[in-house]
Every structure is written in structure tokens, then in C-alpha cells.
Motif scaffolding. Structure first.
Motif, mmCIF file in Angstrom:
data_model
loop_
_atom_site.group_PDB
_atom_site.id
_atom_site.type_symbol
_atom_site.label_atom_id
_atom_site.label_comp_id
_atom_site.label_asym_id
_atom_site.label_seq_id
_atom_site.Cartn_x
_atom_site.Cartn_y
_atom_site.Cartn_z
ATOM 1 N N HIS A 61 0.861 -1.191 0.000
ATOM 2 C CA HIS A 61 0.000 0.000 0.000
ATOM 3 C C HIS A 61 0.890 1.232 0.000
ATOM 4 C CE1 HIS A 61 0.759 0.585 4.346
ATOM 5 N NE2 HIS A 61 0.559 -0.711 4.484
ATOM 6 N N HIS A 93 -1.959 4.102 5.412
ATOM 7 C CA HIS A 93 -2.505 3.623 4.140
ATOM 8 C C HIS A 93 -2.757 4.891 3.325
ATOM 9 C CE1 HIS A 93 -3.990 -0.176 6.392
ATOM 10 N NE2 HIS A 93 -2.732 -0.250 6.067
ATOM 11 N N GLU A 134 4.777 -6.323 1.894
ATOM 12 C CA GLU A 134 4.466 -7.047 3.126
ATOM 13 C C GLU A 134 3.750 -8.394 2.932
ATOM 14 O OE1 GLU A 134 1.356 -5.174 5.528
ATOM 15 O OE2 GLU A 134 1.474 -3.423 4.226
#
Ligand code: GLY
Ligand code: MN
Ligand code: MN
Length: 429
Positions: A357, A364, A382
Motif C-alpha cells: 500500500h 494507508h 508485506e
């Protein structure tokens, strides 16, 4: 604020980029957040709205920024709460006109009490009003913000104006980071690293998850971070399979792993790190093999973050690499992959969230996911593998800057991640 001044050219450039994208005969406005009430006279600590911060550097409550454009003429006006002796006595110094200019580069600064008078005059002379709605793809907001109230006032009083939205412009601008912003995010990553190294020295069988949280907190506050960039996840044993575990209240036992998803804030910018470490200082063979698969996927996923690729395409490509690791680990069988569908690929049984992201002022962060990735976007990487029947999950997360040529720059390069280094550091107290 805790951080040293940021060069105001950042905010001047951000406003110019926004003004460039505005239609002529328009005004745009941006409000501070409210101080959110808890109950009685208690409020949550103030968090500035990231858009007004991005465009001005102003961190004070009850501020409003107006940007005006008429052909090639532009104007910037900042409204601030008027300081007074009583306020100064209770809360400390509020921004003066001069100080607000030093931070933001905005020459026209008025007191908030003049807002209605001045905006009424301005709004009459424009055709378009840019309102600043929250259009983030993950946003679920049920409270009415200060911005919402302002929008309501505008729409009630100027029903005949054409309404435009600021958010699509900001989604694109904020996604691409300037060198000053990258330095600030890097600083947040460095503070996170200090916290992690402290924790490597601290963890042993019997510690409690909240004690680990406290170690991070100590190091963050000591280094001019205001706070965690998001609720920290300190998840030992089977808690590591809960993606958003934030209770942090279990004792850590020999043989378990601890998933640490923790990042420091710095100057309103976030960092977002995940490391998974063994409570005893040594991974088991099983934990090692899953760990190395996740690390491999993370490294490959990083290399795939190249200009031109779409966010969704990136996820799909990483899914293929993850599938091959899950086959090697024996967690998926060939038949699982043969029977998978496009909507429901086999890897989703073990890897249940996104790969990357945008990261920046929000953890975010803004970013239009339908436009190709470009240089100077900052992303997390991730991947994770969560094995319910083994009672453990492993995730690894770094923050990287996309480059025009070559691999992304890893802002967390120096944060220990190889098994040997983690074990070495945990055993050399
Ligand atoms: N820490 C939140 C995330 O990784 O997205
Ligand atoms: Mn994270
Ligand atoms: Mn993340």
C-alpha cells in the motif's frame, strides 16, 4: 511540534501543484480536523488533517486554507485561531501571522473570526468550489468532520455554484513523494529501527506483549516521534495469525514466534515495519523454512515494483511467486493450484491480504490505484504466510521508494531481517 522545522518549499510546491490542476475561476478550501471528544471534557490528542498539512505545514486546530485561481492569478489565504493571553496561559503559544508564514510561506494570514466575511466575498466571484471529501478506498467514516460541516455551509449558501472535488487531485499528488518527504519517511524508519534493535535485546521467554510495546514507545518518544504511526501489533504465538491483533496482552512463551507490526510517526509521516522474531532467540526448523519463503517473496515483490506496472498486476505477479513457495513448503498441493480460479487463487488460503500500500502522511496513504506505479511513490512490501493449524503466522514488511531505473530503494535496508542476524542480535546481550 517535536520535530525541527521543515523547509517551507515543500508546502509552497505542493500548493503550486494543486493550483496548477485547478480550473480557473475556482476556490478550494481545506479544514483542520476537529479535536475529537471522548466524554466530559476529554478529547483525543489533536491529529491534523493530512491534506491541510500537506498544503501548508500548519499543525494547529481550527485552521482553514483557501486556494483561489482566476486564469493565471492565484491567491492563498490562511485563517487561524486568534491568539489571546488566556489561551496562551492554558495551552501555550498559538501561531502568529509571522510564524505561520515561516512555516507555510503563506503571506495572507487572517484570523478565523474574519473567515465568513472574506469567504462570502470570494465565493460570490467564483464559478467552481472545490470541496474536500474523503474518498480513500478503505475509508469508513461515520462521524461528521469539521470539513463536512464547512461543505454543508458552502452548499447551503452557494447552491448554484459548480462543485468540484479536491480529493482526486490530492490522491495523485500525495502519492508521489518529494525528496523532503522521502527524508522524513526515512527518519521515521530510522526511529522504528532503533525501537526494533532495543526489542531484539529485550525479548526473552516470559516477557509480555505490552512490555515489548513499551520498549518501542520508549525509543520512539526519545527520538522526537510523537507516537506510533498506527496501533502496534505485538502478536505472539497463535496471535500472529490475527491480522489486526492490537490487544498486546499475552505472555510470550519459549518456542513461539512474535510478529511485530510497528512503525514510528515522525513529523506526521509514517513508517510501517513488520518483523517476526523467535521468543527464545532461535527459530525452529519449521519456522525457518516458512520465514525464508516469506523473505524470498518480499525481496521478489520489491523488485517487481517498477514504473508502469499496475498495483493489481503487481499483486497478481506476487501471487504466482507466493504459490510456488507454498508448493515448496508442502502447504499447497499441485491439485490445489490446478483447481484454483482467477477470483479465488489457491495462495489466498495462507496469504490473506494485499502485498503493498502507499505510505506517507497516512499509513494507508493516498494513491490512485488505477494509474500505473511511477517513480518516487513509496510503498510497503508485506507478504505473509499464516498457518492456522501450526498456530503461527509470519509477515515481513519494508517501506520502499520506486525508482525510474533499477530496483526500489529500501528505506528499511538496515533493519535486521535475515534469520542469522536476528538470532545473532538476540543472543549477544
Ligand atoms: N500496519 C498496517 C499495515 O501493515 O498495513
Ligand atoms: Mn504494517
Ligand atoms: Mn502495511
Amino acid at each position: 511540534m517535536k520535530y525541527p522545522p521543515i523547509n517551507k518549499s515543500l508546502f509552497i510546491n505542493n500548493r503550486n501543484k494543486f493550483l496548477d490542476r485547478m480550473k480557473s475561476k475556482s476556490v478550494a478550501f481545506f479544514n483542520s480536523n476537529d479535536l475529537y471528544p471522548v466524554s466530559a471534557d476529554t478529547t483525543l490528542p489533536f491529529e491534523q488533517h493530512r491534506d491541510i498539512f500537506y498544503l501548508s505545514g500548519i499543525n494547529q486546530e481550527e485552521s482553514v486554507l483557501l486556494l483561489l485561481k482566476n486564469n493565471n492569478d492565484t491567491e492563498e489565504i490562511l485563517f487561524l485561531k486568534k491568539p489571546n493571553e488566556l489561551l496562551t496561559h492554558w495551552e501555550g503559544e498559538k501561531l502568529s501571522v509571522k510564524k505561520a508564514f515561516t512555516i507555510s510561506g503563506i503571506k495572507k494570514v487572517h484570523w478565523l473570526e474574519d473567515l465568513e466575511k472574506i469567504t462570502k466575498k470570494i465565493f460570490r466571484s467564483v464559478e467552481n468550489i472545490y470541496i474536500n471529501t474523503n474518498e480513500h478506498y478503505r475509508a469508513k467514516v461515520v462521524v461528521e468532520t469539521r470539513e463536512d460541516r464547512f461543505i454543508r455551509w458552502v452548499q447551503k449558501n452557494y447552491p448554484n455554484k459548480n462543485i468540484e472535488k479536491s480529493n482526486p487531485i490530492l490522491q495523485r499528488l500525495r502519492a508521489i513523494k518529494s525528496p523532503i518527504e522521502i527524508k522524513l519517511i526515512k527518519k521515521a524508519c530510522e526511529i522504528t529501527e532503533k525501537g526494533f534493535r532495543r526489542v531484539l535485546n529485550f525479548v526473552k521467554p516470559g516477557v509480555w506483549e505490552y512490555e515489548i510495546e513499551a520498549e518501542f514507545s520508549h525509543e520512539f518518544l526519545k527520538n522526537r516521534s510523537r507516537k506510533f504511526a498506527y496501533q502496534p501489533i505485538i502478536a505472539s504465538g497463535k496471535n500472529s495469525n490475527i491480522l489486526h491483533y492490537i490487544e498486546n496482552n499475552k505472555q510470550c512463551n519459549e518456542g513461539e514466534i512474535i510478529l511485530l507490526d510497528v512503525g514510528a510517526e515522525y513529523a506526521n509521516y509514517g513508517s510501517d515495519m513488520t518483523r517476526t522474531i523467535p521468543v527464545s532467540g532461535r527459530f525452529s526448523e519449521k519456522q525457518k523454512s516458512v520465514y525464508n519463503s516469506v523473505l524470498h517473496v518480499k525481496n521478489e515483490a520489491t523488485k517487481l515494483l517498477k514504473p508502469g506496472i499496475l498495483w493489481k498486476e503487481h499483486y497478481n505477479e506476487v501471487g504466482k511467486i507466493m504459490t510456488s513457495e507454498l508448493l515448496k513448503l508442502g502447504l499447497l498441493r499441485k491439485s490445489d493450484v490446478q483447481n484454483q480460479t482467477k477470483e479465488n487463487p489457491a495462495f489466498k488460503k495462507y496469504f490473506t491480504h494485499g502485498v503493498s500500500h502507499n505510505l506517507g502522511l497516512d499509513v494507508h496513504d493516498y494513491g490512485d490505484l488505477d494509474i500505473p506505479i511511477t517513480k518516487n511513490m513509496v510503498f510497503t512490501v508485506e507478504p505473509g504466510i499464516y498457518i492456522q493449524k501450526e498456530n503461527f503466522g509470519i509477515r515481513l514488511e519494508d517501506d520502499v521508494v520506486v525508482q525510474q531505473n533499477g530496483d526500489p530503494i529500501n528505506l528499511m535496508e538496515s533493519i535486521p531481517i535475515e534469520i542469522e542476524e536476528i538470532e545473532f542480535l538476540m543472543n549477544s546481550k
